[in-house]
Motif scaffolding. Sequence first.
Motif, PDB file in Angstrom:
ATOM      1  N   GLY A  45      -5.967   3.667   4.515  1.00 19.89           N
ATOM      2  CA  GLY A  45      -6.694   2.404   4.470  1.00 19.89           C
ATOM      3  C   GLY A  45      -5.866   1.245   4.987  1.00 19.89           C
ATOM      4  N   VAL A 104     -13.427   1.223  10.451  1.00 23.28           N
ATOM      5  CA  VAL A 104     -14.792   0.813  10.798  1.00 23.28           C
ATOM      6  C   VAL A 104     -15.063  -0.588  10.244  1.00 23.28           C
ATOM      7  CG1 VAL A 104     -17.220   1.332  10.427  1.00 23.28           C
ATOM      8  CG2 VAL A 104     -15.652   3.169  10.957  1.00 23.28           C
ATOM      9  N   THR A 160     -10.584   5.912   8.625  1.00 25.12           N
ATOM     10  CA  THR A 160     -11.937   5.765   9.151  1.00 25.12           C
ATOM     11  C   THR A 160     -12.689   4.641   8.447  1.00 25.12           C
ATOM     12  OG1 THR A 160     -11.946   8.119   9.625  1.00 25.12           O
ATOM     13  CG2 THR A 160     -14.061   7.004   9.667  1.00 25.12           C
ATOM     14  N   VAL A 161     -12.701   4.668   7.104  1.00 24.35           N
ATOM     15  CA  VAL A 161     -13.454   3.647   6.374  1.00 24.35           C
ATOM     16  C   VAL A 161     -12.899   2.257   6.670  1.00 24.35           C
ATOM     17  CG1 VAL A 161     -14.037   2.774   4.094  1.00 24.35           C
ATOM     18  CG2 VAL A 161     -14.168   5.207   4.540  1.00 24.35           C
ATOM     19  N   LEU A 189     -16.334  11.094  12.028  1.00 21.22           N
ATOM     20  CA  LEU A 189     -16.801  11.937  10.934  1.00 21.22           C
ATOM     21  C   LEU A 189     -17.007  13.363  11.411  1.00 21.22           C
ATOM     22  CD1 LEU A 189     -19.190   9.416   9.255  1.00 21.22           C
ATOM     23  CD2 LEU A 189     -17.019  10.277   8.401  1.00 21.22           C
ATOM     24  N   VAL A 239      -9.772   1.161  -2.694  1.00 17.82           N
ATOM     25  CA  VAL A 239      -8.903   1.027  -1.519  1.00 17.82           C
ATOM     26  C   VAL A 239      -9.215  -0.270  -0.778  1.00 17.82           C
ATOM     27  CG1 VAL A 239      -8.343   2.002   0.720  1.00 17.82           C
ATOM     28  CG2 VAL A 239      -8.573   3.501  -1.243  1.00 17.82           C
ATOM     29  N   LEU A 291      -6.883  -3.807  -0.540  1.00 20.53           N
ATOM     30  CA  LEU A 291      -6.529  -4.346   0.777  1.00 20.53           C
ATOM     31  C   LEU A 291      -7.002  -5.791   0.929  1.00 20.53           C
ATOM     32  CD1 LEU A 291      -7.424  -1.259   3.000  1.00 20.53           C
ATOM     33  CD2 LEU A 291      -5.178  -2.345   2.863  1.00 20.53           C
ATOM     34  N   MET A 344       0.840  -1.202   0.000  1.00 21.59           N
ATOM     35  CA  MET A 344       0.000   0.000   0.000  1.00 21.59           C
ATOM     36  C   MET A 344       0.878   1.257   0.000  1.00 21.59           C
ATOM     37  SD  MET A 344      -3.202  -0.739  -0.260  1.00 21.59           S
ATOM     38  CE  MET A 344      -4.372   0.431   0.410  1.00 21.59           C
ATOM     39  N   ILE A 362     -10.125  13.857  -3.602  1.00 19.70           N
ATOM     40  CA  ILE A 362      -9.320  12.665  -3.869  1.00 19.70           C
ATOM     41  C   ILE A 362      -8.946  12.564  -5.337  1.00 19.70           C
ATOM     42  CG2 ILE A 362      -9.853  11.136  -1.936  1.00 19.70           C
ATOM     43  CD1 ILE A 362     -12.199  10.079  -3.475  1.00 19.70           C
ATOM     44  N   LEU A 379      -5.212  11.115  -2.826  1.00 15.58           N
ATOM     45  CA  LEU A 379      -5.538   9.722  -3.103  1.00 15.58           C
ATOM     46  C   LEU A 379      -4.492   8.798  -2.483  1.00 15.58           C
ATOM     47  CD1 LEU A 379      -7.677   8.144  -4.700  1.00 15.58           C
ATOM     48  CD2 LEU A 379      -6.162   8.195  -6.653  1.00 15.58           C
ATOM     49  N   ALA A 383      -9.721   9.842   6.064  1.00 15.57           N
ATOM     50  CA  ALA A 383     -10.841   9.138   5.429  1.00 15.57           C
ATOM     51  C   ALA A 383     -10.499   7.668   5.256  1.00 15.57           C
ATOM     52  CB  ALA A 383     -11.167   9.780   4.083  1.00 15.57           C
ATOM     53  N   ILE A 427     -11.636  18.204   0.393  1.00 12.39           N
ATOM     54  CA  ILE A 427     -10.627  17.147   0.388  1.00 12.39           C
ATOM     55  C   ILE A 427     -10.861  16.374  -0.884  1.00 12.39           C
ATOM     56  CG2 ILE A 427      -9.799  15.069   1.547  1.00 12.39           C
ATOM     57  CD1 ILE A 427     -10.661  16.354   4.154  1.00 12.39           C
ATOM     58  N   LEU A 468      -5.208   8.460   1.057  1.00 10.05           N
ATOM     59  CA  LEU A 468      -6.322   7.536   1.270  1.00 10.05           C
ATOM     60  C   LEU A 468      -5.830   6.088   1.291  1.00 10.05           C
ATOM     61  CD1 LEU A 468      -9.546   7.754   1.353  1.00 10.05           C
ATOM     62  CD2 LEU A 468      -9.474   7.032  -1.014  1.00 10.05           C
ATOM     63  N   PHE A 469      -4.911   5.765   0.368  1.00  6.34           N
ATOM     64  CA  PHE A 469      -4.356   4.410   0.320  1.00  6.34           C
ATOM     65  C   PHE A 469      -3.586   4.091   1.603  1.00  6.34           C
ATOM     66  CE2 PHE A 469      -4.515   1.840  -3.595  1.00  6.34           C
ATOM     67  CZ  PHE A 469      -5.421   2.600  -4.300  1.00  6.34           C
ATOM     68  N   VAL A 470      -2.732   5.026   2.016  1.00  9.65           N
ATOM     69  CA  VAL A 470      -1.931   4.784   3.221  1.00  9.65           C
ATOM     70  C   VAL A 470      -2.863   4.650   4.430  1.00  9.65           C
ATOM     71  CG1 VAL A 470      -0.188   5.743   4.746  1.00  9.65           C
ATOM     72  CG2 VAL A 470       0.093   5.933   2.284  1.00  9.65           C
ATOM     73  N   GLY A 475      -6.303  14.879   5.326  1.00 10.84           N
ATOM     74  CA  GLY A 475      -7.733  14.577   5.226  1.00 10.84           C
ATOM     75  C   GLY A 475      -7.967  13.247   4.499  1.00 10.84           C
ATOM     76  N   GLY A 476      -7.213  13.024   3.422  1.00  8.06           N
ATOM     77  CA  GLY A 476      -7.310  11.751   2.712  1.00  8.06           C
ATOM     78  C   GLY A 476      -6.919  10.589   3.607  1.00  8.06           C
ATOM     79  N   PHE A 522     -13.694  14.833  11.761  1.00  7.14           N
ATOM     80  CA  PHE A 522     -13.195  15.048  10.408  1.00  7.14           C
ATOM     81  C   PHE A 522     -13.707  16.396   9.878  1.00  7.14           C
ATOM     82  CE2 PHE A 522     -13.990  14.143   5.807  1.00  7.14           C
ATOM     83  CZ  PHE A 522     -12.695  13.917   5.419  1.00  7.14           C
ATOM     84  N   ILE A 544     -13.416  15.305  -6.653  1.00  2.00           N
ATOM     85  CA  ILE A 544     -14.239  14.367  -5.890  1.00  2.00           C
ATOM     86  C   ILE A 544     -13.961  14.697  -4.441  1.00  2.00           C
ATOM     87  CG2 ILE A 544     -14.652  11.952  -5.314  1.00  2.00           C
ATOM     88  CD1 ILE A 544     -13.883  11.302  -8.170  1.00  2.00           C
ATOM     89  N   ASP A 545     -14.858  15.501  -3.885  1.00  2.00           N
ATOM     90  CA  ASP A 545     -14.588  16.109  -2.590  1.00  2.00           C
ATOM     91  C   ASP A 545     -15.270  15.300  -1.490  1.00  2.00           C
ATOM     92  OD1 ASP A 545     -14.231  17.678  -0.426  1.00  2.00           O
ATOM     93  OD2 ASP A 545     -15.412  19.377  -1.150  1.00  2.00           O
ATOM     94  N   ILE A 546     -14.465  14.584  -0.693  1.00  3.63           N
ATOM     95  CA  ILE A 546     -15.076  13.753   0.349  1.00  3.63           C
ATOM     96  C   ILE A 546     -15.515  14.597   1.535  1.00  3.63           C
ATOM     97  CG2 ILE A 546     -14.186  11.440  -0.099  1.00  3.63           C
ATOM     98  CD1 ILE A 546     -11.807  12.079   1.600  1.00  3.63           C
TER      99      ILE A 546
END
Lengths: 747, 747
Positions: free
Chosen positions: B527, B621, B617-618, B497, A618, A622, A407, B514, B520, B614, B512, B523-525, B610-611, B500, A512-514
């Motif tokens: 995850g 969870v 968090t995803v 959230l 993502v 994983l 990753m 992506i 992006l 996210a 934020i 986000l990978f790191v 921020g990435g 966040f 693509i704003d999260i």
Amino acid sequence: MDTIIYLLPLIGFIILLFTSNRSSWIRRQDAGDAKMIEISHYISQGATSFLKSVYKSLIPFALVAATLLLGMSFLPNSHTHPLIALTFLLGAFTSAFSGWIGMKVATQANVRTTQAARRSLAQAFKISFTGGTVMGMGVTGLAILGISCLVCILFYLLAPQGLHTTDSHIILIILETITGFALGAESVALFARVAGGIYTKAADVGADLVGKIEAGIPEDDPRNPATIADNVGDNVGDVAGMGADLFGSYVATILAAMVLGNEVNTPNVSNKLLPIFFPLFMVVLGTLISILTSFIVKIEEGGNVQKAINRGIWVSTILIAVVAYFLAMALLPSSLTMRSQTFTNLDVFYAILVGLLVGVLVGNITQYFTAMGKGPVRFIIQQSSTGHATNIIAGLYVGMSSVALPMLLFAAGIYASFYFAGFYGVAIAAASMMATTMLQLSIDAFGPIADNAGGIAEMTGLPEEVRQRTDVLDTVGNTTAATGKGFAIASAALTSLALFAAYVKTANISSIDIYKAPVLAGLFVGGMIPFLFSAWVIKAVGKAAMAMVHEVRRQFREISGIMEGKAKPEYEKCVQISTRAALKGMLLPGILTIGSPLLIGFLYGPEVLGGLLAGITVSGVLMAMFQSNAGGAWDNAKKSFEKGVEIDGKTYYKGSEPHKASVTGDTVGDPLKDTSGPSMNILIKLASIIALVIAPVIALPNQASQEVIIETTIQDQLVIVPESSAAVQEQGSSSPATQPREIDKVD
Amino acid sequence: MDTIIYLLPLIGFIILLFTSNRSSWIRRQDAGDAKMIEISHYISQGATSFLKSVYKSLIPFALVAATLLLGMSFLPNSHTHPLIALTFLLGAFTSAFSGWIGMKVATQANVRTTQAARRSLAQAFKISFTGGTVMGMGVTGLAILGISCLVCILFYLLAPQGLHTTDSHIILIILETITGFALGAESVALFARVAGGIYTKAADVGADLVGKIEAGIPEDDPRNPATIADNVGDNVGDVAGMGADLFGSYVATILAAMVLGNEVNTPNVSNKLLPIFFPLFMVVLGTLISILTSFIVKIEEGGNVQKAINRGIWVSTILIAVVAYFLAMALLPSSLTMRSQTFTNLDVFYAILVGLLVGVLVGNITQYFTAMGKGPVRFIIQQSSTGHATNIIAGLYVGMSSVALPMLLFAAGIYASFYFAGFYGVAIAAASMMATTMLQLSIDAFGPIADNAGGIAEMTGLPEEVRQRTDVLDTVGNTTAATGKGFAIASAALTSLALFAAYVKTANISSIDIYKAPVLAGLFVGGMIPFLFSAWVIKAVGKAAMAMVHEVRRQFREISGIMEGKAKPEYEKCVQISTRAALKGMLLPGILTIGSPLLIGFLYGPEVLGGLLAGITVSGVLMAMFQSNAGGAWDNAKKSFEKGVEIDGKTYYKGSEPHKASVTGDTVGDPLKDTSGPSMNILIKLASIIALVIAPVIALPNQASQEVIIETTIQDQLVIVPESSAAVQEQGSSSPATQPREIDKVD
């Protein structure tokens, strides 16, 4: 440049001719005695009838999908061309044909490898590896032929100036139409991969649980009714499934890079097409290099198979890098611009290096985490001494920890290739990995062929030395399978990112704003999908394996003389169970994969769909690595017991308690590493392609967002004034209230 | 409003007084005979010395962190107030104290529950549940006291007009300073949770593997040297760890909602503070309601414990909803604005309903996936008939599939609460869940107390009926633990959230995106982190369990008379092993959690961070639910064998082959459900809080982004002109090249 483009279909055709030549060379080899031919006939028949069933069951799906695509092109605000329905069918057919070629040659090469192994290892390796190269060349040849023919034809049909058009919009429509080809290819790949994976593992687990554990007969024993289904499984799961998977990656990556190439601006308008065609040329050249390199992958009698293969990979990777350098220098202008980022052709070459490096490194890391004798597998072996549970915990640990470095490498790869050449760089990095596909596929396919060859040797009762020779090949095959899986995941990850970028452009959104709640919600839903997909696939394997267990038990009970080898087991019953389970099991995951981007895209618009894609990618990457590597490590921990392993000073062999614990780990890992894990690759690619295909329909209307920005900015400032007119002055530099916002956060 | 705010510390203080009253009521109950007192003394001593070791080892960390925070506040472009170092230490101390209270009361209530169970179930339930409420009241009372005192003090110190200030910037600084309190709380919670989790599972797995399986003595047998450590583990892992976890959630959620409240604009400036204080008032009122409701949670002799608890949860949830309606109507203006979205006080109430609903539903779904007699657990039981491997595969299936509905609910919850009241709504939804924390914690803590009570009954050889009564409580405790875990995950997800959103505001970024490659990559790191975290924690448990196995084996071998009950085992040796493993094992995950947001934030800026958030968090969870639910389902599948289960028409009991397979699943699930799974909650919250704390330092300079937009828009259009001036006219409506872009995609 025109000449080169017209040459491409010819190159594809020549590769296919050569494939056919190699294939007939294999058929000319000695297939052994009558018993061997009989067994190999069973396997070949089982595999053929399975693929036929799968493909037949996909015909209605393909026709419905093609009709929907056709309908979509007639929607009022759609820019999709009706021809997309045709390219879709063509892609679906070609992908199916790729899997078919692989399966055919594998079921012919297996028995001939067995026969060759009666004489020499070198010859056995030659046949099994040539079988692999037929698969590699067939897949890439078909892809090159298909994509380049479509490019030529569509430019002539749709662009007024043909290959000289510089109209971005027309080029985009042409590329979008070709996306149908990728969609067809990946859709078939998904079903083939999932169905093949369920088939092979249901047969494998079922055969092992009753045959090896309950009845105590060896693996691949002809008295086991599930043994033919097991060997068929290797061909339809590992060979045909992998073939369709990488065919899809190959096509999708080239396409994504071409779509992004259309966004690259050149100083001279007449050069506009160069960044678009560059990825295609690079991949074709890389494939030719891979084909040439495949000839140096051979051994003298007594030589080291692994070294021969490693040599092939390194030589081709380095050659591709060198050739890519000259290609980039010759073809690309020295200054390119994309979204206000300017870069040189040298920067594009650096992005190529990044892609090649990430591919090789992720492959090697995967190999480390799953290879015999390395730390992770040794840890699982140690933990097997305290029972089944600690073996499982150790495997879960290995799987979870194995995702970290890859990753980080993906993140670094995205970062670096983007740094060099924007999202074009990311797509080019993905494409450069695909340039080595031909060799990777050859190496991947050779493993199952060798595995099957060993099975035939066992079933036909050939001398021990034959099995020993095929075992040498099989062991190497397992290691290269691990590297190959790492490569497949890495390529799927980068391909998805390239598709993602192409999607954003095509959907006409600028971000693509999260930090928009609906997009964040999309990310959550997307993250969940690979888990649910894996769960369903695993359950399908579990249920099918149970049915297989009951059937094998029934045959052992009801067919008298079966254990003495006097009566023949009803192989076809087991083949049927696997086939039915596979056809049923591929439904739900397929609907989930295809349905969710459609639903989210049409209901919530392009930006939320972008969030969904990011979540799927993502989480999918994983889960792919976690499952594949845990399964691979468990497998090799079990295999290590064959030669004996030392735990706390004592040596344990097959049949010991720690070995039994390791068998549990291996069985748990089977569906993870051969069914759900590899399916993740296609899941993430297919979701992105679907998004790309529907992008023109769900795209934001042009210009609108520009107006919104200005409006919101003004509106925000109006809001601030009544809020606290005194405070505005004091707020200093940390209050974001005075900042402009892009699109309104409310949907 | 002033009066209410000044009342809050008093309310907190009164809750704590009442807590102390209930606590001394428990101490006044009969603790049984000398043998019971001795055993409970061992447990209490073990737990006390463990928590002391953990807290002591955290002192240097806390001091270093406080110094760094202090240093950070003096950085040139920082808006952090130096007082943050103090609030951090205060938060750390209070969180530690929360865990301490829970552990203390649990180790006093356990033996008294045993003694009460000698007479009646109703009385035993009363004592164990009162023990739980002491924990619930203690945690929430401390949180209310701490946060409201800080609010009052900081407003007086920092705001020129005290509680009448309307200066957003000053209010932001005050809230940021209080964030230190949440940071301290969550940091201690992380270490306490991870350390407690490793401790309890190392002891549990170690005690089971040698005691139950090798030596064949029952669970909680006093001859087992690890049995005291096992019972200590329940108190330090499940009670103290959960207490610190929910203390952190409680504080962090209130804070995040207050930070977002500061961004809400009211029609009248003098009302500016109302949206800020509303979440605090709501949570305090909800806590008072929960305390009152806890008195109706009791049973007559022979009554149904589960029903009493469910009644409590439903009554408090409904009452909170009703009270929240009137509070929103009374306190909030009828029109509020946030980021150009306008909403009413009724909309805020709807967001509250969304939060309450998501909490209750996720709790119930978790219960379904892990409860005895329900489909998922029955599926695992069925699959146990074919051995260890199929049991494991079934559990993995249950865990993976259990994430689907909760993730959809989270997505729907985010979407709906945002729809009603923007990100303020999301934070309010999270806060409304926290309003029920007091009761949730009481119910959560009562389980381990009952479990311990049963252990003491077993160890002191009390009559069978005593154990039967405590078993009734224990079974209910297991079910409520599942619901409680669902609640904890849901609250952690929504809290993250909310944090966040607060972070994005504080870091002064407007999106934020992506579609920026570095984001992006973040986000990978992100995850990947929950996977690596889980892997490390699982490995720490595995290694500690092995050490425990060796120690228990050694004692059985070397201490003569131990098996005859003549010689006493060296309990403290096992306690030491667990303690050391826990202290060592919490290090790496802690560094990962704290280090990664710092590293990414300072190196790559706020948007990439921020990435990362996210991604954490995803993935966090997902991993929390996957691990907790798989573990819970395996546990209950094993427990089902105690009463006998029917598989294919045959009934199997303890000791059968399917039961052995189910024990394997349970052992695998132990570290997943009690160590790594629950740690995910804190991981995701802590990462977000760290981001929020460093946000002012890494914040984008104000105004800059506004200029960039205009510049980029112009620049883009300039680029287009030389590109193909003719083409611009033809490009029609689908070319995004003419679109404006926000911030430049290059970092």
